[in-house]
Design a protein around this motif. Structure first.
Motif, PDB file in Angstrom:
ATOM      1  N   GLN A  27       0.688  -1.016  -0.216  1.00  0.00           N
ATOM      2  CA  GLN A  27      -0.040   0.099  -0.521  1.00  0.00           C
ATOM      3  C   GLN A  27       0.816   0.939   0.029  1.00  0.00           C
ATOM      4  OE1 GLN A  27      -3.411   0.025  -0.498  1.00  0.00           O
ATOM      5  NE2 GLN A  27      -3.175   2.055  -1.308  1.00  0.00           N
ATOM      6  N   ARG A  28       2.151   1.460   1.153  1.00  0.00           N
ATOM      7  CA  ARG A  28       2.872   2.358   0.697  1.00  0.00           C
ATOM      8  C   ARG A  28       3.399   2.989  -0.804  1.00  0.00           C
ATOM      9  NH1 ARG A  28       6.292   1.011   6.047  1.00  0.00           N
ATOM     10  NH2 ARG A  28       5.102   1.619   7.358  1.00  0.00           N
ATOM     11  N   PHE A  29       3.674   2.049  -0.789  1.00  0.00           N
ATOM     12  CA  PHE A  29       4.179   1.679  -2.144  1.00  0.00           C
ATOM     13  C   PHE A  29       3.221   2.453  -3.325  1.00  0.00           C
ATOM     14  CE2 PHE A  29       5.595  -0.533  -7.011  1.00  0.00           C
ATOM     15  CZ  PHE A  29       6.385   0.104  -7.213  1.00  0.00           C
ATOM     16  N   TYR A  30       1.826   1.965  -3.234  1.00  0.00           N
ATOM     17  CA  TYR A  30       0.818   2.285  -4.374  1.00  0.00           C
ATOM     18  C   TYR A  30       0.450   3.203  -4.078  1.00  0.00           C
ATOM     19  CZ  TYR A  30      -0.106  -2.584  -5.035  1.00  0.00           C
ATOM     20  OH  TYR A  30       0.021  -3.816  -4.892  1.00  0.00           O
ATOM     21  N   ASP A  31       0.794   4.202  -2.984  1.00  0.00           N
ATOM     22  CA  ASP A  31       0.693   5.441  -2.390  1.00  0.00           C
ATOM     23  C   ASP A  31       1.966   6.649  -3.194  1.00  0.00           C
ATOM     24  OD1 ASP A  31      -1.718   5.191  -1.390  1.00  0.00           O
ATOM     25  OD2 ASP A  31      -0.492   5.222   1.056  1.00  0.00           O
ATOM     26  N   HIS A  60       1.064  10.033  -5.081  1.00  0.00           N
ATOM     27  CA  HIS A  60       1.601  11.205  -5.076  1.00  0.00           C
ATOM     28  C   HIS A  60       2.570  11.675  -5.703  1.00  0.00           C
ATOM     29  CE1 HIS A  60      -2.957  10.709  -2.332  1.00  0.00           C
ATOM     30  NE2 HIS A  60      -1.765   9.556  -2.442  1.00  0.00           N
ATOM     31  N   GLU A  61       3.937  10.936  -5.457  1.00  0.00           N
ATOM     32  CA  GLU A  61       5.105  11.480  -5.531  1.00  0.00           C
ATOM     33  C   GLU A  61       5.753  11.135  -7.114  1.00  0.00           C
ATOM     34  OE1 GLU A  61       8.223  10.332  -2.676  1.00  0.00           O
ATOM     35  OE2 GLU A  61       7.006   9.838  -0.838  1.00  0.00           O
ATOM     36  N   ARG A  62       4.683  10.166  -8.029  1.00  0.00           N
ATOM     37  CA  ARG A  62       6.101  10.079  -8.960  1.00  0.00           C
ATOM     38  C   ARG A  62       4.611   9.810 -10.032  1.00  0.00           C
ATOM     39  NH1 ARG A  62       8.610   4.433 -10.190  1.00  0.00           N
ATOM     40  NH2 ARG A  62       7.950   5.140 -12.317  1.00  0.00           N
ATOM     41  N   GLY A  63       3.106  10.481  -9.507  1.00  0.00           N
ATOM     42  CA  GLY A  63       2.190  10.906 -10.183  1.00  0.00           C
ATOM     43  C   GLY A  63       2.414  10.266 -11.153  1.00  0.00           C
ATOM     44  N   LEU A  64       2.243   8.849 -11.259  1.00  0.00           N
ATOM     45  CA  LEU A  64       1.915   7.508 -12.723  1.00  0.00           C
ATOM     46  C   LEU A  64       0.361   8.083 -13.240  1.00  0.00           C
ATOM     47  CD1 LEU A  64       4.792   4.834 -12.043  1.00  0.00           C
ATOM     48  CD2 LEU A  64       4.811   6.432 -13.134  1.00  0.00           C
ATOM     49  N   SER A  65       0.221   7.160 -14.570  1.00  0.00           N
ATOM     50  CA  SER A  65      -1.072   7.139 -14.466  1.00  0.00           C
ATOM     51  C   SER A  65      -1.588   6.306 -13.655  1.00  0.00           C
ATOM     52  CB  SER A  65      -1.127   7.612 -16.720  1.00  0.00           C
ATOM     53  OG  SER A  65      -0.533   5.824 -16.545  1.00  0.00           O
ATOM     54  N   PHE A  91       9.444  -2.251  -6.959  1.00  0.00           N
ATOM     55  CA  PHE A  91       8.347  -2.306  -5.921  1.00  0.00           C
ATOM     56  C   PHE A  91       9.825  -2.440  -4.824  1.00  0.00           C
ATOM     57  CE2 PHE A  91       7.226  -5.383  -2.396  1.00  0.00           C
ATOM     58  CZ  PHE A  91       6.785  -4.412  -1.338  1.00  0.00           C
ATOM     59  N   PHE A  92      10.838  -3.435  -5.064  1.00  0.00           N
ATOM     60  CA  PHE A  92      11.955  -3.928  -4.123  1.00  0.00           C
ATOM     61  C   PHE A  92      12.902  -2.604  -4.597  1.00  0.00           C
ATOM     62  CE2 PHE A  92      11.001  -8.210  -4.527  1.00  0.00           C
ATOM     63  CZ  PHE A  92      10.872  -9.178  -4.064  1.00  0.00           C
ATOM     64  N   ASP A  93      13.185  -1.829  -5.262  1.00  0.00           N
ATOM     65  CA  ASP A  93      13.605  -0.556  -5.509  1.00  0.00           C
ATOM     66  C   ASP A  93      13.263  -0.196  -4.268  1.00  0.00           C
ATOM     67  OD1 ASP A  93      16.083  -1.616  -6.796  1.00  0.00           O
ATOM     68  OD2 ASP A  93      14.640  -0.327  -8.842  1.00  0.00           O
ATOM     69  N   TYR A  94      11.632   0.567  -4.417  1.00  0.00           N
ATOM     70  CA  TYR A  94      11.109   1.315  -3.507  1.00  0.00           C
ATOM     71  C   TYR A  94      11.576   0.989  -2.018  1.00  0.00           C
ATOM     72  CZ  TYR A  94       7.195   2.895  -0.360  1.00  0.00           C
ATOM     73  OH  TYR A  94       6.604   3.548   0.762  1.00  0.00           O
ATOM     74  N   LEU A  95      11.533  -0.592  -1.725  1.00  0.00           N
ATOM     75  CA  LEU A  95      11.645  -1.241  -0.148  1.00  0.00           C
ATOM     76  C   LEU A  95      13.143  -0.813   0.443  1.00  0.00           C
ATOM     77  CD1 LEU A  95       9.372  -4.639  -0.327  1.00  0.00           C
ATOM     78  CD2 LEU A  95       8.530  -2.442   0.707  1.00  0.00           C
ATOM     79  N   ILE A  96      13.805  -0.373  -0.176  1.00  0.00           N
ATOM     80  CA  ILE A  96      15.105  -0.219  -0.064  1.00  0.00           C
ATOM     81  C   ILE A  96      15.152   0.948  -0.118  1.00  0.00           C
ATOM     82  CG2 ILE A  96      18.026  -0.254  -1.123  1.00  0.00           C
ATOM     83  CD1 ILE A  96      17.247  -2.465  -3.013  1.00  0.00           C
ATOM     84  N   SER A  97      14.775   1.669  -0.524  1.00  0.00           N
ATOM     85  CA  SER A  97      14.322   3.599  -0.940  1.00  0.00           C
ATOM     86  C   SER A  97      13.798   3.751   0.305  1.00  0.00           C
ATOM     87  CB  SER A  97      14.538   4.611  -1.375  1.00  0.00           C
ATOM     88  OG  SER A  97      12.554   3.922  -1.508  1.00  0.00           O
TER      89      SER A  97
END
Length: 313
Positions: free
Chosen positions: A14-18, A22-27, A88-94
């Motif tokens: 859910q954090r990744f989808y948010d 909100h941050e990447r502004g993808l379509s 997704f895993f890159d996001y979890l690393i960040s």
């Protein structure tokens, strides 16, 4: 948050989808695609007993890839899933939930290379029956004869200068991929029509132009112009197949391999650095070889009546 997943997995998703929203502004479409792919893989991991993302290593990711292959997914679909998982895993690393990306070292299965399409010999003959005396028609037939006669790439054809041509010995110096130079032999109809083009070229070419083939503006002909003219000739000559420069090169390769069965020679003529690139034409030729086999091998001939020496027992 997906209530069917363990909390440790669902919260991070859910954090990744948010983050995507909100941050990447993808379509909305891209977000939905990420969610769809990750939901499928998370469900598979749950079924394998995973409850925390920290449990996932490269071996688990490879299991997902293998499962996709067993399900009959295309290589491109598996690649899309892996790409979503890597992101997704890159996001979890960040956000310091993971220290390494377990999907980074896992590759999708290689895509099957589509077999190049070629013309049969009759279609080539039909296409090349261009006998107009108009300089543009002479130029076009010379280009098509040369592409089919020497197996040139479109970029190679367009880049030829007059000084690169040795008409008397039937050789052209061409610059191929990677700026590599080779000599391409040509003869017969290609040589005859190139000679005809050279006699009328001055009626179109600007005085200082060095290009072998020029447009009606007098300057080097463009890639698009060559493609357009060949397509038009295919229609005009009543050839059922769509005509393109690439198809003439493929036809050269296929017909040369059928006649010579010399893969190394065809590799050199095409200017392929690796023989694996040339080997794709052996797949095209297999049908031809299989037919020869069926007709020639004594144990493969179909509907063959038994000889007098053969027993019915």
């Amino acid at each position: 948050m997906n209530p069917n997943f363990p909390t440790g997995l669902a919260v991070s998703l859910q954090r990744f989808y948010d983050y995507l929203h909100h941050e990447r502004g993808l379509s909305a479409h891209t977000q939905a695609n990420y969610q769809r792919q990750l939901t499928i893989m998370t469900q598979q991991l749950v079924e394998l007993g995973i409850t925390e993302w920290q449990q996932v290593d490269a071996a688990w990711v490879r299991q997902l890839t293998t499962k996709g292959m067993r399900e009959g997914l295309k290589a491109s679909s598996i690649g899309t899933r892996l790409s979503s998982l890597r992101s997704f895993f890159d996001y979890l690393i960040s956000i310091d939930e993971l220290t390494a990306n377990p999907a980074k070292g896992v590759s999708a299965p290689k895509k099957k290379r589509p077999l190049p399409k070629n013309l049969d010999i009759d279609e080539v003959g039909q296409l090349l029956e261009v006998n107009d005396d108009d300089p543009l028609s002479i130029r076009d037939r010379a280009m098509m004869e040369l592409m089919y006669g020497a197996g040139l790439r479109l970029a190679e054809l367009v880049s030829i200068d007059i000084q690169h041509v040795q008409l008397s010995v039937g050789e052209i110096r061409v610059i191929g991929k990677g700026n590599k130079e080779r000599k391409a032999p040509f003869s017969g109809q290609a040589k005859q029509w190139l000679d005809r083009w050279l006699t009328v070229r001055s009626s179109l070419a600007n005085e200082e132009e060095q290009a072998l083939f020029v447009s009606k503006r007098g300057t080097r002909i463009s890639h698009r112009n060559v493609q357009k003219r060949m397509e038009e000739w295919g229609i005009k000559q009543g050839v059922s197949s769509h005509i393109s420069p690439h198809k003439l090169r493929h036809s050269f390769a296929t017909h040369m391999l059928e006649s010579s069965q010399n893969l190394r020679a065809v590799q050199e003529l095409l200017g392929h650095e690796n023989i694996s690139t040339t080997q794709i034409y052996t797949s095209l030729d297999f049908q031809h070889l299989a037919k020869v086999y069926d007709n020639a091998h004594p144990r493969a001939k179909k509907n063959r009546a038994p000889s007098n020496s053969e027993s019915d027992d």
